[in-house]
Motif scaffolding. Structure first.
Motif, PDB file in Angstrom:
ATOM      1  N   TRP A 146       0.862  -1.184   0.000  1.00  0.00           N
ATOM      2  CA  TRP A 146       0.000   0.000   0.000  1.00  0.00           C
ATOM      3  C   TRP A 146       0.897   1.233   0.000  1.00  0.00           C
ATOM      4  O   TRP A 146       1.999   1.203   0.543  1.00  0.00           O
ATOM      5  CB  TRP A 146      -0.994  -0.001   1.169  1.00  0.00           C
ATOM      6  CG  TRP A 146      -0.411   0.063   2.535  1.00  0.00           C
ATOM      7  CD1 TRP A 146       0.193   1.132   3.147  1.00  0.00           C
ATOM      8  CD2 TRP A 146      -0.375  -0.996   3.509  1.00  0.00           C
ATOM      9  NE1 TRP A 146       0.596   0.814   4.424  1.00  0.00           N
ATOM     10  CE2 TRP A 146       0.252  -0.487   4.675  1.00  0.00           C
ATOM     11  CE3 TRP A 146      -0.823  -2.316   3.518  1.00  0.00           C
ATOM     12  CZ2 TRP A 146       0.440  -1.267   5.814  1.00  0.00           C
ATOM     13  CZ3 TRP A 146      -0.636  -3.079   4.652  1.00  0.00           C
ATOM     14  CH2 TRP A 146      -0.005  -2.554   5.781  1.00  0.00           C
ATOM     15  N   PRO A 147       0.467   2.324  -0.606  1.00  0.00           N
ATOM     16  CA  PRO A 147       1.358   3.472  -0.811  1.00  0.00           C
ATOM     17  C   PRO A 147       1.414   4.451   0.350  1.00  0.00           C
ATOM     18  O   PRO A 147       2.365   5.216   0.464  1.00  0.00           O
ATOM     19  CB  PRO A 147       0.767   4.155  -2.049  1.00  0.00           C
ATOM     20  CG  PRO A 147      -0.690   3.842  -1.966  1.00  0.00           C
ATOM     21  CD  PRO A 147      -0.785   2.459  -1.388  1.00  0.00           C
ATOM     22  N   ASP A 148       0.381   4.493   1.183  1.00  0.00           N
ATOM     23  CA  ASP A 148       0.333   5.492   2.250  1.00  0.00           C
ATOM     24  C   ASP A 148      -0.445   4.909   3.429  1.00  0.00           C
ATOM     25  O   ASP A 148      -0.336   3.719   3.688  1.00  0.00           O
ATOM     26  CB  ASP A 148      -0.292   6.801   1.738  1.00  0.00           C
ATOM     27  CG  ASP A 148      -1.565   6.566   0.939  1.00  0.00           C
ATOM     28  OD1 ASP A 148      -2.246   5.557   1.196  1.00  0.00           O
ATOM     29  OD2 ASP A 148      -1.872   7.376   0.053  1.00  0.00           O
ATOM     30  N   VAL A 149      -1.173   5.709   4.139  1.00  0.00           N
ATOM     31  CA  VAL A 149      -1.929   5.319   5.357  1.00  0.00           C
ATOM     32  C   VAL A 149      -0.962   5.021   6.490  1.00  0.00           C
ATOM     33  O   VAL A 149      -0.869   5.765   7.459  1.00  0.00           O
ATOM     34  CB  VAL A 149      -2.883   4.128   5.142  1.00  0.00           C
ATOM     35  CG1 VAL A 149      -3.661   3.858   6.417  1.00  0.00           C
ATOM     36  CG2 VAL A 149      -3.832   4.409   3.980  1.00  0.00           C
ATOM     37  N   GLY A 150      -0.211   3.917   6.433  1.00  0.00           N
ATOM     38  CA  GLY A 150       0.803   3.618   7.445  1.00  0.00           C
ATOM     39  C   GLY A 150       0.246   3.442   8.846  1.00  0.00           C
ATOM     40  O   GLY A 150      -0.852   2.940   9.042  1.00  0.00           O
ATOM     41  N   GLY A 151       1.036   3.890   9.836  1.00  0.00           N
ATOM     42  CA  GLY A 151       0.657   3.670  11.224  1.00  0.00           C
ATOM     43  C   GLY A 151       0.634   2.201  11.569  1.00  0.00           C
ATOM     44  O   GLY A 151      -0.192   1.745  12.355  1.00  0.00           O
ATOM     45  N   THR A 152       1.565   1.433  11.007  1.00  0.00           N
ATOM     46  CA  THR A 152       1.561  -0.023  11.147  1.00  0.00           C
ATOM     47  C   THR A 152       2.517  -0.458  12.253  1.00  0.00           C
ATOM     48  O   THR A 152       3.731  -0.262  12.165  1.00  0.00           O
ATOM     49  CB  THR A 152       1.946  -0.691   9.817  1.00  0.00           C
ATOM     50  OG1 THR A 152       1.002  -0.306   8.817  1.00  0.00           O
ATOM     51  CG2 THR A 152       1.958  -2.201   9.946  1.00  0.00           C
ATOM     52  N   MET A 153       1.936  -1.077  13.287  1.00  0.00           N
ATOM     53  CA  MET A 153       2.712  -1.585  14.409  1.00  0.00           C
ATOM     54  C   MET A 153       2.975  -3.079  14.303  1.00  0.00           C
ATOM     55  O   MET A 153       3.993  -3.582  14.771  1.00  0.00           O
ATOM     56  CB  MET A 153       1.970  -1.313  15.726  1.00  0.00           C
ATOM     57  CG  MET A 153       1.722   0.144  16.033  1.00  0.00           C
ATOM     58  SD  MET A 153       3.229   1.053  16.484  1.00  0.00           S
ATOM     59  CE  MET A 153       3.514   1.968  14.972  1.00  0.00           C
ATOM     60  N   THR A 154       2.031  -3.820  13.707  1.00  0.00           N
ATOM     61  CA  THR A 154       2.100  -5.278  13.712  1.00  0.00           C
ATOM     62  C   THR A 154       1.710  -5.836  12.353  1.00  0.00           C
ATOM     63  O   THR A 154       0.756  -5.371  11.731  1.00  0.00           O
ATOM     64  CB  THR A 154       1.176  -5.867  14.794  1.00  0.00           C
ATOM     65  OG1 THR A 154       1.553  -5.359  16.071  1.00  0.00           O
ATOM     66  CG2 THR A 154       1.265  -7.383  14.833  1.00  0.00           C
ATOM     67  N   LEU A 155       2.449  -6.862  11.917  1.00  0.00           N
ATOM     68  CA  LEU A 155       2.162  -7.634  10.717  1.00  0.00           C
ATOM     69  C   LEU A 155       2.071  -9.105  11.121  1.00  0.00           C
ATOM     70  O   LEU A 155       2.954  -9.604  11.823  1.00  0.00           O
ATOM     71  CB  LEU A 155       3.272  -7.468   9.682  1.00  0.00           C
ATOM     72  CG  LEU A 155       3.588  -6.049   9.202  1.00  0.00           C
ATOM     73  CD1 LEU A 155       4.967  -6.017   8.529  1.00  0.00           C
ATOM     74  CD2 LEU A 155       2.521  -5.567   8.226  1.00  0.00           C
ATOM     75  N   VAL A 156       1.026  -9.811  10.677  1.00  0.00           N
ATOM     76  CA  VAL A 156       0.842 -11.214  11.050  1.00  0.00           C
ATOM     77  C   VAL A 156       0.444 -12.019   9.817  1.00  0.00           C
ATOM     78  O   VAL A 156      -0.580 -11.730   9.182  1.00  0.00           O
ATOM     79  CB  VAL A 156      -0.244 -11.390  12.134  1.00  0.00           C
ATOM     80  CG1 VAL A 156      -0.426 -12.875  12.483  1.00  0.00           C
ATOM     81  CG2 VAL A 156       0.109 -10.596  13.387  1.00  0.00           C
ATOM     82  N   GLN A 157       1.234 -13.026   9.484  1.00  0.00           N
ATOM     83  CA  GLN A 157       0.908 -13.886   8.342  1.00  0.00           C
ATOM     84  C   GLN A 157      -0.278 -14.779   8.669  1.00  0.00           C
ATOM     85  O   GLN A 157      -0.399 -15.313   9.774  1.00  0.00           O
ATOM     86  CB  GLN A 157       2.106 -14.748   7.966  1.00  0.00           C
ATOM     87  CG  GLN A 157       1.855 -15.663   6.765  1.00  0.00           C
ATOM     88  CD  GLN A 157       3.089 -16.428   6.323  1.00  0.00           C
ATOM     89  OE1 GLN A 157       4.117 -16.402   6.993  1.00  0.00           O
ATOM     90  NE2 GLN A 157       2.990 -17.130   5.195  1.00  0.00           N
TER      91      GLN A 157
END
Length: 335
Positions: free
Chosen positions: A53-64
């Motif tokens: 994704w190009p923007d938005v962000g604010g990502t603390m956690t990624l989970v497969q």
């Protein structure tokens, strides 16, 4: 053990990291904590770069999501910790691209996870909020909660969502273990047992030391895991404890804004990787029970790190947030 930087890319306020691998693909995912991108680097194609994704962000956690190249992620965890608009989204990999669906609004959720159920199909959901509400970023008067439920991937929703009775102040740390999870905060370190046919969710206090983040590894080779913890909210100290959380050593030199932490095996050796985002802002290796530090890189201010193996070679991925750099280091065991 030597570390050589072999790859560098620019990503504003890079933060969350994940390896995303199944039988069809192999990617490193790095996402920004600000209004910026999430990027996939293809490990099967010379780290070819794709924008998830190009923007938005604010990502603390990624989970497969297991057995797929799909994943869940937090977005809009900003400004600072005053993140009432935080959401969880699902990214579905389709024809070389990711398609996004919003799973729901999850105010103040900093860490979350999905756990495959032991005795039945489906996943448990765990969501840890850093606070329950806030007047401003520095307001900690309403402690966070542990939200639990069931994640239904077919319907792309979380069912039976409810909060456990416990409240944790400044919850920042979460670590999935074997059969349980660890959750940390001002009140200490807690063990969260998943439901079984006999028991509901259970939470047990393991330590009263204020803890920001936690990882485990057997760094002294005694066959028992040790715990490396960042003490205080983002430090400024590290503590190593034994498997019963008896303290072995605490650092004397401050490591302000301690943040990046990983533990596990590199080659045949168990060790920790650690980095802090203020002061010297170093990225270091810890391979003994005295918390001696070997500098990997200086003044980079890492937010999160992971070690991975590709074609028999170990590598370190680091989101060097304070210099807006995604970095990969090749690990060499020759003296």
């Amino acid at each position: 053990m030597q570390f050589k930087k072999i790859f560098s890319d620019v990503l504003d306020h890079c933060y969350a990291v994940m390896r995303l691998k199944d039988g069809k693909g192999d990617f490193l995912i790095v996402a920004s904590e600000e209004d910026s991108a999430c990027i996939a680097y293809d490990l099967n194609n010379n780290l070819k770069k794709t924008v998830v994704w190009p923007d938005v962000g604010g990502t603390m956690t990624l989970v497969q999501i297991p057995n797929s190249l799909n994943f869940l992620a937090t977005q809009r965890f900003y400004p600072g910790f005053n993140s009432k608009d935080c959401q969880i989204v699902k990214e579905t990999f389709d024809d070389g691209k990711w398609k996004q669906k919003i799973i729901g609004d999850f105010p103040y959720i900093h860490r979350f996870d999905i756990i495959k159920k032991r005795d039945e199909a489906g996943f448990w959901f765990i969501g840890c909020s850093i606070a329950n509400s806030k007047i401003n970023s520095e307001d900690w008067s309403d402690p966070g909660k542990i939200w639990v439920g069931e994640y239904d991937d077919n319907q792309e929703r979380i069912r039976n969502l409810h909060a456990l009775k416990i409240r944790i102040t400044k919850n920042h740390g979460y670590k999935r273990m074997c059969g349980y999870s660890l959750v940390t905060g001002v009140e200490g370190i807690f063990k969260l047992d998943y439901p079984t046919r006999e028991n509901d969710w259970r939470i047990t206090k393991l330590s009263s030391n204020e803890t920001s983040d936690i990882f485990s590894a057997d760094v002294n080779g005694d066959g028992k895991k040790e715990y490396l913890t960042i003490e205080g909210f983002h430090g400024p100290y590290l503590r190593l404890s034994d498997e019963k959380f008896h303290s072995l050593v605490q650092t004397k030199e401050k490591t302000p804004f301690g943040h990046a932490i990983w533990g596990g095996k590199i080659g045949n050796q168990e060790c920790f990787i650690f980095g802090w985002r203020d002061g010297k802002r170093n990225l270091v290796l810890i391979s003994d029970d005295k918390i001696d530090m070997q500098v990997i890189d200086e003044a980079v201010g890492p937010s999160n790190v992971l070690v991975y193996n590709k074609n028999g070679v170990d590598y370190l991925l680091s989101a060097n947030r304070e210099i807006n750099e995604v970095a990969i280091y090749k690990i060499d065991f020759r003296n």
